[in-house]
Design an enzyme around this catalytic site. Structure first.
Site, PDB file in Angstrom:
ATOM      1  N   SER A 291       7.766   2.402   0.739  1.00 40.01           N
ATOM      2  CA  SER A 291       8.878   1.448   0.729  1.00 40.01           C
ATOM      3  C   SER A 291       9.937   1.874   1.761  1.00 40.01           C
ATOM      4  CB  SER A 291       9.443   1.394  -0.703  1.00 40.01           C
ATOM      5  OG  SER A 291      10.335   0.352  -0.863  1.00 40.01           O
TER       6      SER A 291
ATOM      7  N   ASP B 135       1.764  -6.841  -3.752  1.00 40.42           N
ATOM      8  CA  ASP B 135       3.148  -6.456  -3.467  1.00 40.42           C
ATOM      9  C   ASP B 135       3.819  -7.594  -2.702  1.00 40.42           C
ATOM     10  OD1 ASP B 135       5.544  -5.364  -2.676  1.00 40.42           O
ATOM     11  OD2 ASP B 135       4.670  -3.567  -1.756  1.00 40.42           O
TER      12      ASP B 135
ATOM     13  N   HIS C 274       4.722  -3.975  -6.009  1.00 39.80           N
ATOM     14  CA  HIS C 274       5.324  -2.937  -5.176  1.00 39.80           C
ATOM     15  C   HIS C 274       5.200  -1.557  -5.835  1.00 39.80           C
ATOM     16  CE1 HIS C 274       7.754  -1.416  -1.963  1.00 39.80           C
ATOM     17  NE2 HIS C 274       8.757  -1.079  -2.736  1.00 39.80           N
TER      18      HIS C 274
END
Lengths: 197, 375
Positions: free
Chosen positions: B154, B319, B352
């Protein structure tokens, strides 16, 4: 891709100039690309969608990109690669014409090899009433990844219809070069393709 | 208590830096401290160091556990340890709390030496580039000239990418998981709602809540609840919580009735009890600002031309906060620069959050990539 088809690799390697940018579609375990990196110092990228093959390709030290070839090669720039290779995978793709067009968009030349369904042993098998199973077609009809069944003559006709130039074609019977009647006597064909200008 | 493949009990350390650090947003920090942990041994050639960058709510505590708290397992412990994909028998792994953080590095909760009070809202804006510059100081401090790899998920992936642009000679491999070359408008929108929840909390006091003995817990909780919705996929939420009633049927109240409500409230409360509101604001802004292509007219390939590292990019099919298409943009931009890049798109239902899980294909890809890194 089956690593036993070394003669397919050797023909392809012969068509690659040292230092080229090469894209290998359906790169399998990455052994062809690894061979091209070692013998031709190519800047190579493999495309593979099978998770296990992807991991093996990574372990083989090649650049490998996970994507579905059925969706085309939209992210790649026009003419970026000198050669776009598809070794023994074309018969496993639905979008045959689309991928051939895309290969010749992103590459100056395309190299394609495929099993010849017109090989005499395959014909004999059909005459005997059974789908062919051979070195070049190792799967049974119920578990084959192949979705397109075509011969050397069929592929020649497709190139003709689509304006694809056949720059070179070599045909083999289980590793031995076949010069006469390849559509009958060859189990695998390897093509070097370009665009008519 | 420790798992045989765990790095075991670890002790956080703090490095102090007295040279001022000029920040991208215009501010300067007179000096700063970074909290960090290390796992494994730095080899004699100093060539086996791997930096792990954290995301929005992470910390330097990446693996192992703290002696005083058996529940304190590091946030990426499933990846890092002896025999794990990032193998501490081979690599010297470093976790660091970013500048502006609230887990021991200098941040808004720290005392501003100029005033003797908490920095609070006066803490300068920090960017991904500033974090990386501070991490480079830590590398100097530890005697690491060049990292074998910089790894992150991320926002952590953005730091790995930024490392290749800011210090191309100091990083051999960048591994960016569930990341993006910049946030989309939708992504910034989620961050903005989270920030507004905090900024409009009456207990925020313009960012100087410390002096009021207050914590904008309601705002932090809402921000975290919103975040958690976006970290999960519709399918994984349905599978985990579905429409399960806590009382077996509707009781017509605003108390917790559905299990998803219970989950979000629990996560929100837990987060608000320890995380710093100003750190949350700063970190979401750092996410929003990150856009290396901006100075190149939006041309990502041009912006990545100066990086020389080899890359592994990983995304997850479900995601939607950092969608696979954003990872593919990075892949194509690198490829068209003739950089070595590999890309895996992992089939994983968890959205995610997948990047923190141990999906077998995901971990096999990471293991395969780390194993082939030459030291």
């Amino acid at each position: 891709m089956n690593t036993s088809y070394r003669y397919d690799y050797e023909v392809i390697t012969g068509w690659i100039t040292p230092g080229e940018k090469v894209l290998d579609l359906g790169c399998g375990d990455g052994s062809l690309l690894k061979h091209l990196m070692e013998t031709r110092q190519v800047q190579g990228y493999g495309v593979e969608n099978d998770p296990d093959n992807l991991v093996t390709s990574l372990a083989n030290g090649i650049n490998v990109i996970q994507m579905d070839l059925e969706k085309g090669l939209a992210g790649f720039e026009d003419g970026f690669f000198e050669h776009v290779i598809m070794s023994l995978s074309l018969q496993a793709i639905h979008n045959t014409q689309g991928i051939l067009t895309e290969m010749l968009r992103v590459g100056r030349e395309a190299v394609v090899s495929f099993p010849n369904f017109g090989y005499w042993r395959h014909r004999q098998s059909i005459l005997n009433g059974r789908m062919p199973v051979s070195e070049s077609l190792p799967h049974q009809w119920f578990n084959t990844p192949n979705v397109r069944f075509f011969t050397i003559a069929d592929f020649d006709a497709l190139c003709e219809i689509n304006g694809i130039a056949v720059r070179e074609r070599l045909a083999f019977d289980e590793g031995k070069l076949v010069v006469d009647e390849p559509n009958f006597l060859a189990s695998v064909a390897v093509y070097r393709l370009g665009r008519h200008n | 208590m420790t798992h045989p493949r765990s790095v075991g009990v670890v002790t956080p350390q703090v490095a102090r830096f007295t040279e001022p650090l000029s920040l991208r947003g215009g501010g300067t920090l007179p000096g700063f401290e970074l909290a960090y942990e290390t796992y494994g041994e730095l080899n004699a050639a100093r060539s086996n160091a791997v930096l792990v960058c954290h995301a929005l709510s992470g910390s330097h505590h990446v693996a192992g556990l703290h002696a005083d708290d058996p529940a304190s397992v590091g946030w990426w412990d499933n990846l890092i340890g002896p025999g794990k994909p990032l193998d501490t028998r081979r690599f010297f792994v470093i976790g660091v709390n970013n500048l502006g953080g609230c887990y021991g590095s200098t941040g808004p909760r720290s005392i501003n030496p100029a005033t003797g009070r908490h920095w609070g809202a006066d803490f300068p804006f920090v960017t991904v580039e500033d974090w990386v510059a501070a991490q480079a100081r830590l590398a100097d401090h530890l005697g690491i000239e060049r990292f074998a790899a910089v790894v992150g998920g991320s926002l952590g992936g953005m730091q790995a990418i930024s490392w290749t642009l800011q210090y191309p000679d100091r990083i051999a491999h960048a591994v960016a998981v569930a990341s993006a070359p910049k946030l989309t408008a939708q992504n910034i929108a989620f961050n903005e709602v989270a920030r507004q929840a905090i900024l409009t909390d009456p207990d925020f006091h313009g960012g100087h809540f410390y002096e009021h003995g207050a914590v904008p817990a309601r705002g932090l909780k809402l921000a975290r609840m919103l975040g958690h919705i976006t970290y999960l996929s519709d399918d994984s939420m349905a599978e985990k919580f579905g429409r399960s009633y806590r009382h077996g049927k509707a009781v017509y109240s605003y108390d917790v009735e559905f299990e998803i409500e219970s989950y979000l409230r629990y996560q929100g409360d837990k987060f608000a009890s320890h995380f710093d509101a100003n750190t949350y604001l700063l970190t979401t802004k750092a996410l929003d600002y990150f856009d290396p292509a901006f100075e190149h007219g939006g041309n990502l390939a041009a912006s990545l031309a100066r990086s020389t590292a080899d890359f592994l990019i990983v995304s997850f099919t479900t995601d939607w906060r950092f969608a696979p298409i954003r990872s593919r943009e990075i892949v194509y931009a690198l490829l068209h620069n003739r950089r070595n890049v590999s890309y895996a798109e992992i089939e994983c239902a968890a959205g995610h959050d997948s990047f923190l899980l141990d999906d077998p294909h995901y971990h096999a890809v990471l293991r395969g990539y780390f194993d082939r890194i030459k030291l």
